[in-house]
Enzyme design. Structure first.
Site, short mmCIF file in Angstrom:
data_model
loop_
_atom_site.label_atom_id
_atom_site.label_comp_id
_atom_site.label_asym_id
_atom_site.label_seq_id
_atom_site.Cartn_x
_atom_site.Cartn_y
_atom_site.Cartn_z
N SER A 87 -4.58 10.65 -0.07
CA SER A 87 -3.79 10.06 1.01
C SER A 87 -3.75 11.02 2.19
O SER A 87 -3.54 12.22 2.02
CB SER A 87 -2.37 9.72 0.52
OG SER A 87 -1.76 10.84 -0.09
N GLY A 134 -1.82 10.40 5.10
CA GLY A 134 -0.71 10.07 5.97
C GLY A 134 -1.09 8.98 6.96
O GLY A 134 -1.72 7.98 6.59
N ALA A 135 -0.72 9.16 8.22
CA ALA A 135 -0.98 8.14 9.24
C ALA A 135 -2.47 7.94 9.51
O ALA A 135 -2.86 6.94 10.12
CB ALA A 135 -0.27 8.52 10.54
N GLY A 194 -4.70 7.46 7.15
CA GLY A 194 -5.28 6.53 6.19
C GLY A 194 -5.49 7.17 4.84
O GLY A 194 -4.62 7.90 4.34
N GLY A 209 2.93 7.63 -0.42
CA GLY A 209 1.90 8.08 -1.35
C GLY A 209 2.10 7.54 -2.76
O GLY A 209 1.15 7.23 -3.47
N ASP A 210 3.36 7.41 -3.17
CA ASP A 210 3.67 6.87 -4.50
C ASP A 210 3.30 5.39 -4.57
O ASP A 210 2.82 4.90 -5.60
CB ASP A 210 5.15 7.05 -4.82
CG ASP A 210 5.63 8.46 -4.50
OD1 ASP A 210 4.84 9.40 -4.69
OD2 ASP A 210 6.78 8.62 -4.07
#
Length: 309
Positions: free
Chosen positions: A221, A223-224, A226, A252-253
């Protein structure tokens, strides 16, 4: 059946502010307390996906009772293993305009390892071939760093598929047991390899190194930006569509839960990554640690493009 394991859960106290200025004085716009912990967030998302999931967790003290009450209120299927030490409280400070969340996570302790031992023993008794086990989050300070590694080995020995989402020593040791999927974020991957991963291509190279250690699937992951998905056949990258974020905790979970869903339903790698990014993005538009809703996920799917690296 899917089982999520959360040995170091928390109460997430979420404060919303207009702006976060280090050293400044802030007026709190809203304050809420939610169930916290990666495995619990993943279980809540799997419930949204209509999957049969049971959350296994340890909890203790007044905060543990509060956590159990919050889970009952949400009607999340779970089994709580009591421990002597109080469940920790994490502080999440969210900026209203952009949803950027600063997390202050407390350490956690069980006070007695027998609850974790009993959790693992009962999990192994229930497991059937083809079940899924999702091991999530940090380990309590009084459990050894190899706990996930040993649990992965025994669960795989029962014919279960195991997904691992953790960091630090627990991740480094856990991957040696070759779980079916690992889902670090960029920062956790940088810590594992000891160098900066500034581009998707650099992240892809590090994911290839995990594949070469016997991990069938690696999702990272970003974050913003992608996420990236790597298998032995391909490495794919998807940019996250722009949205107005309300709270980034649990994105992320949610992605981990989406990866489990995708494998259960036989989605292709492209479909898997698209669904995972859509689900994580749908989470960040929700306040607090509330899971996403399927209508938001479905609306985001056409906005996500996939490219091979």
């Amino acid at each position: 059946m899917i089982y999520t394991v959360t040995l170091n859960p928390a109460i997430d106290e979420t404060l919303e502010v207009e702006a976060l200025i280090p050293g400044g004085t802030h007026r709190v716009l809203s304050r809420c307390r939610y169930p916290g912990g990666k495995g619990l967030n993943a279980a809540r998302a799997l419930g949204v996906f209509a999957e049969n999931c049971t959350a296994l967790l340890t909890a203790g003290g007044p905060t543990g009772e509060e956590l159990a009450g919050l889970l009952r209120r949400e009607e999340l299927p779970c089994r709580v293993y009591p421990v002597p030490q109080p469940t920790r409280v994490n502080l999440k400070i969210t900026v209203r305009d952009d949803g950027l969340t600063t997390e202050l996570n407390a350490p956690g302790r069980l006070g007695d390892p027998h609850a974790a031992i009993r959790l693992q023993q009962e999990l192994l008794e229930w497991l059937l071939p083809g079940d899924y086990v999702v091991l999530c989050g940090s380990l309590p300070q009084d459990l050894p760093g190899n706990w996930y590694r040993d649990c992965i080995a025994t669960c795989r020995g029962k014919g279960a598929k195991v997904f691992l989402d953790t960091a630090g020593e627990a991740l480094a040791l856990g991957i040696t047991a070759q779980p079916d999927c690992v889902k670090p974020n960029r920062e956790e991957l940088q810590l594992l390899f000891g160098y900066r991963l500034s581009t998707p291509e650099a992240v892809a190279e590090s994911a290839w190194q995990l594949l070469n250690r016997g991990i069938p699937q690696v999702a990272v992951s970003l974050g913003a930006e992608g996420a990236l998905l790597a298998t032995r056949e391909m490495v794919l990258y998807a940019a996250a569509p722009p949205v107005t974020a309300a709270n980034t905790t649990g994105a992320g979970d949610t992605m981990t839960a989406a990866l489990v869903y995708a494998q259960l339903h036989g989605l292709s790698p492209e479909e898997t990554l698209r669904f995972a990014v859509a689900a994580a993005t749908a989470k960040v538009v929700r306040r607090g640690t509330c899971p996403p809703v399927m209508s938001d996920i479905q609306a985001l799917l056409p906005r996500i493009t996939i490219k091979a690296l």
